[in-house]
Design a protein around this motif. Sequence first.
Motif, PDB file in Angstrom:
ATOM      1  N   VAL A  65      -9.080  30.678  20.901  1.00 48.73           N
ATOM      2  CA  VAL A  65     -10.259  30.129  21.714  1.00 48.73           C
ATOM      3  C   VAL A  65     -11.313  30.753  20.736  1.00 48.73           C
ATOM      4  O   VAL A  65     -12.309  29.865  20.391  1.00 48.73           O
ATOM      5  CB  VAL A  65     -10.634  30.313  23.038  1.00 48.73           C
ATOM      6  CG1 VAL A  65     -11.726  29.600  23.762  1.00 48.73           C
ATOM      7  CG2 VAL A  65      -9.300  29.528  23.740  1.00 48.73           C
ATOM      8  N   ILE A  66     -11.328  31.988  20.508  1.00 48.85           N
ATOM      9  CA  ILE A  66     -12.420  32.646  19.895  1.00 48.85           C
ATOM     10  C   ILE A  66     -12.100  32.113  18.401  1.00 48.85           C
ATOM     11  O   ILE A  66     -13.274  32.310  17.667  1.00 48.85           O
ATOM     12  CB  ILE A  66     -12.114  34.230  20.043  1.00 48.85           C
ATOM     13  CG1 ILE A  66     -12.232  34.797  21.279  1.00 48.85           C
ATOM     14  CG2 ILE A  66     -12.749  35.049  18.893  1.00 48.85           C
ATOM     15  CD1 ILE A  66     -11.767  36.051  21.710  1.00 48.85           C
ATOM     16  N   GLU A  67     -11.173  32.188  17.920  1.00 53.35           N
ATOM     17  CA  GLU A  67     -10.973  31.446  16.394  1.00 53.35           C
ATOM     18  C   GLU A  67     -11.635  30.092  16.469  1.00 53.35           C
ATOM     19  O   GLU A  67     -12.525  30.058  15.468  1.00 53.35           O
ATOM     20  CB  GLU A  67      -9.750  31.280  16.021  1.00 53.35           C
ATOM     21  CG  GLU A  67      -9.483  30.961  14.572  1.00 53.35           C
ATOM     22  CD  GLU A  67      -8.016  30.949  14.248  1.00 53.35           C
ATOM     23  OE1 GLU A  67      -7.650  29.908  13.116  1.00 53.35           O
ATOM     24  OE2 GLU A  67      -7.065  31.815  14.474  1.00 53.35           O
ATOM     25  N   GLU A  68     -11.492  29.053  17.360  1.00 57.86           N
ATOM     26  CA  GLU A  68     -12.157  27.958  17.267  1.00 57.86           C
ATOM     27  C   GLU A  68     -13.522  28.018  17.548  1.00 57.86           C
ATOM     28  O   GLU A  68     -14.384  27.336  16.963  1.00 57.86           O
ATOM     29  CB  GLU A  68     -11.583  26.967  18.402  1.00 57.86           C
ATOM     30  CG  GLU A  68     -10.279  26.451  18.431  1.00 57.86           C
ATOM     31  CD  GLU A  68      -9.716  25.936  19.535  1.00 57.86           C
ATOM     32  OE1 GLU A  68     -10.316  25.282  20.299  1.00 57.86           O
ATOM     33  OE2 GLU A  68      -8.510  25.630  19.814  1.00 57.86           O
ATOM     34  N   ALA A  69     -14.180  28.798  18.451  1.00 58.79           N
ATOM     35  CA  ALA A  69     -15.696  28.947  18.638  1.00 58.79           C
ATOM     36  C   ALA A  69     -16.052  29.695  17.102  1.00 58.79           C
ATOM     37  O   ALA A  69     -17.240  29.513  16.735  1.00 58.79           O
ATOM     38  CB  ALA A  69     -15.637  30.177  19.668  1.00 58.79           C
ATOM     39  N   ASP A  70     -15.500  30.612  16.539  1.00 60.77           N
ATOM     40  CA  ASP A  70     -15.753  31.119  15.316  1.00 60.77           C
ATOM     41  C   ASP A  70     -16.085  30.138  14.069  1.00 60.77           C
ATOM     42  O   ASP A  70     -17.085  30.116  13.412  1.00 60.77           O
ATOM     43  CB  ASP A  70     -14.918  32.247  14.784  1.00 60.77           C
ATOM     44  CG  ASP A  70     -15.324  32.905  13.412  1.00 60.77           C
ATOM     45  OD1 ASP A  70     -16.672  33.383  13.472  1.00 60.77           O
ATOM     46  OD2 ASP A  70     -14.521  33.015  12.520  1.00 60.77           O
ATOM     47  N   GLN A  71     -15.054  29.228  14.237  1.00 64.31           N
ATOM     48  CA  GLN A  71     -15.238  28.039  13.263  1.00 64.31           C
ATOM     49  C   GLN A  71     -16.222  27.276  13.236  1.00 64.31           C
ATOM     50  O   GLN A  71     -16.840  26.515  12.457  1.00 64.31           O
ATOM     51  CB  GLN A  71     -14.003  27.236  13.333  1.00 64.31           C
ATOM     52  CG  GLN A  71     -12.802  28.016  12.602  1.00 64.31           C
ATOM     53  CD  GLN A  71     -11.317  27.224  12.704  1.00 64.31           C
ATOM     54  OE1 GLN A  71     -11.133  26.335  13.435  1.00 64.31           O
ATOM     55  NE2 GLN A  71     -10.402  27.722  12.175  1.00 64.31           N
ATOM     56  N   LYS A  72     -16.707  26.875  14.676  1.00 59.59           N
ATOM     57  CA  LYS A  72     -17.644  26.211  15.022  1.00 59.59           C
ATOM     58  C   LYS A  72     -19.090  26.825  14.616  1.00 59.59           C
ATOM     59  O   LYS A  72     -19.908  26.277  14.167  1.00 59.59           O
ATOM     60  CB  LYS A  72     -17.723  25.732  16.636  1.00 59.59           C
ATOM     61  CG  LYS A  72     -16.892  24.906  17.229  1.00 59.59           C
ATOM     62  CD  LYS A  72     -16.791  24.527  18.625  1.00 59.59           C
ATOM     63  CE  LYS A  72     -15.732  23.775  19.135  1.00 59.59           C
ATOM     64  NZ  LYS A  72     -15.668  23.662  20.480  1.00 59.59           N
TER      65      LYS A  72
END
Length: 123
Positions: free
Chosen positions: A96-103
């Motif tokens: 989830v943190i990785e997805e938020a970072d990509q956003k």
Amino acid sequence: MIHIRKQEKFQAGSQWEWGDHLFLFGNEVGKPIRPDSMSQWWRRFTQKQNIKHIRFHSLRHSSATHLINKGVHAKVIQERLGHTKMDTTMSIYAHVIEEADQKSAAHFISFFEDKTVGGNSKI
């Protein structure tokens, strides 16, 4: 929540039944409530409110995911979840943190693209 349970333990004094344990779902003297009781209550609540049913424990993960996506600091999330180590929170919610970072990175890309449109770079 842990602060509330500590206050309840203090107020119960010698009547507290579970030593140093502070169960999230416990009665007024610290005795844990049966997990199936909460699950049954949650199922009835979701049916009555016409809410799509998810497992009660999934609310914990939904909450953490929502906070991550809203940019809440990981230390705050760790404390809310009651994890003693940041590594625990980070490993469970790494995807989830990785997805938020990509956003987040995508926002910066669009920011720089907006600044360089038509060759009038303001950077």
